[in-house]
Design a protein around this motif. Structure first.
Motif, PDB file in Angstrom:
ATOM      1  N   GLN A   1      42.694  40.886  53.037  1.00 29.30           N
ATOM      2  CA  GLN A   1      41.396  41.441  53.447  1.00 29.30           C
ATOM      3  C   GLN A   1      41.195  41.414  54.959  1.00 29.30           C
ATOM      4  O   GLN A   1      40.249  42.010  55.462  1.00 29.30           O
TER       5      GLN A   1
ATOM      6  N   HIS B   1      37.441  34.319  51.467  1.00 29.38           N
ATOM      7  CA  HIS B   1      38.790  34.855  51.308  1.00 29.38           C
ATOM      8  C   HIS B   1      39.442  35.039  52.671  1.00 29.38           C
ATOM      9  O   HIS B   1      40.606  34.674  52.877  1.00 29.38           O
ATOM     10  N   GLN B   2      38.707  35.597  53.614  1.00 27.20           N
ATOM     11  CA  GLN B   2      39.264  35.844  54.945  1.00 27.20           C
ATOM     12  C   GLN B   2      39.555  34.539  55.688  1.00 27.20           C
ATOM     13  O   GLN B   2      40.549  34.430  56.402  1.00 27.20           O
TER      14      GLN B   2
ATOM     15  N   GLU C   1      42.661  33.232  54.430  1.00 26.41           N
ATOM     16  CA  GLU C   1      43.753  34.070  54.921  1.00 26.41           C
ATOM     17  C   GLU C   1      44.100  33.733  56.379  1.00 26.41           C
ATOM     18  O   GLU C   1      45.270  33.715  56.763  1.00 26.41           O
TER      19      GLU C   1
END
Length: 299
Positions: free
Chosen positions: A185, A271-272, A275
């Motif tokens: 993402q 999520h980022q 990541e």
């Protein structure tokens, strides 16, 4: 190993065989001072180990440098079992170690010098293209077709040859690298900038060259790429934050706190954030592995 023998890893390396002491010394330097590694460090190992063993050792150490950044930065709790057995984490310390202070645990971060000028980096990248690897690289025929194809697409044939001694690991690593480039993402530019920033902190010229090529493919000029070295020159404040975090997790991982993660969460989704942490950890592993072995950068 019993607990006393494990404790000696913190206090008394001389109780272990000479070849293991050499491995411990290398492990500590690659973990704390990857920017100072040179050919002599691998030559010291070659007095005791074969080239395939050294490749496996480097991959193991580089991998755990990635894992510890991932688990500690995100505050992951310790698993309560290991290989199906309950993990006993509170066994008592023998009296001989009760009041001892570890001679291995890090109490002060090694100092890393400021980043060099663009002209110096370009010179190092040029040298990287013609240097010889510190070990004999493996046979590409040992790799499966998928791994070979990914290596060809990404232009990292020498990375593949180094991992050819560990074909199962190679398959996993190349699937991860392909996933980093194609999935996720985070914008690809930010991922590539994080990889560049990590490689520059570590003086990992092979990975810096890979990141530079990736950034060029994404449309960035070299002037813009070299401005990444100064976080404040980035126009996007979110990118500034992410890259500064990646630098800190690379050079001062023991100083990462919940506050650092919370600051990321104010600008990125969960999520980022995960990541960003993962991208930083993987880039450290990639950089540690490639630079230890002095892999030549593909033209």
């Amino acid at each position: 190993m019993n607990d006393d023998r494990i404790a000696e890893l913190d206090f008394n390396w001389k109780s272990f065989p000479e070849e293991e002491q050499a491995a411990f010394q290398f492990t500590r330097k690659l973990t704390l001072e990857p920017h100072l590694l040179d050919r002599q460090d691998i030559e010291n190992l070659q007095q005791h180990f074969t080239d395939p063993q050294i490749v496996e050792m480097v991959q193991t150490v580089a991998g755990y440098n990635s894992t510890t950044r991932w688990t500690d930065a995100l505050g992951l709790p310790q698993d309560q079992s290991f290989h199906g057995e309950t993990a006993r984490l509170n066994s008592e310390t023998s009296p001989q170690f009760e009041n001892s202070v570890s001679t291995v645990a890090v109490t002060a971060e090694p100092v890393r010098q400021g980043l060099e000028a663009a002209s110096f980096v370009e010179e190092q990248l040029t040298r990287c293209r013609t240097r010889a690897a510190t070990v004999s690289l493996g046979d590409p025929a040992w790799l499966d077709e998928t791994t070979t194809e990914i290596a060809k697409q990404l232009g990292v044939a020498n990375y593949a040859r180094a991992l050819a001694y560990l074909p199962t690991t190679a398959k996993n690593q190349f699937q991860l690298l392909q996933g980093i480039v194609n999935d996720g993402q985070l914008p690809n530019q930010l991922k590539a900038k994080i990889m560049w920033a990590v490689a520059r902190e570590n003086r990992g010229w092979y990975v810096a060259g890979f990141a530079q090529r990736w950034l060029r493919q994404l449309g960035l000029t070299d002037d813009v790429i070299f401005r990444i070295d100064n976080d404040e020159s980035l126009a996007n404040p979110d990118e500034q934050l992410a890259i500064a975090f990646a630098r800190k997790l690379t050079s001062r991982p023991r100083h990462i706190t919940d506050f650092d993660i919370q600051k990321l969460r104010e600008h990125f989704s969960n999520h980022q954030v995960a990541e960003i942490v993962y991208m930083t950890g993987f880039s450290n592993m990639f950089s540690h592995f490639a630079e230890s072995l002095q892999l030549p950068l593909e033209n």
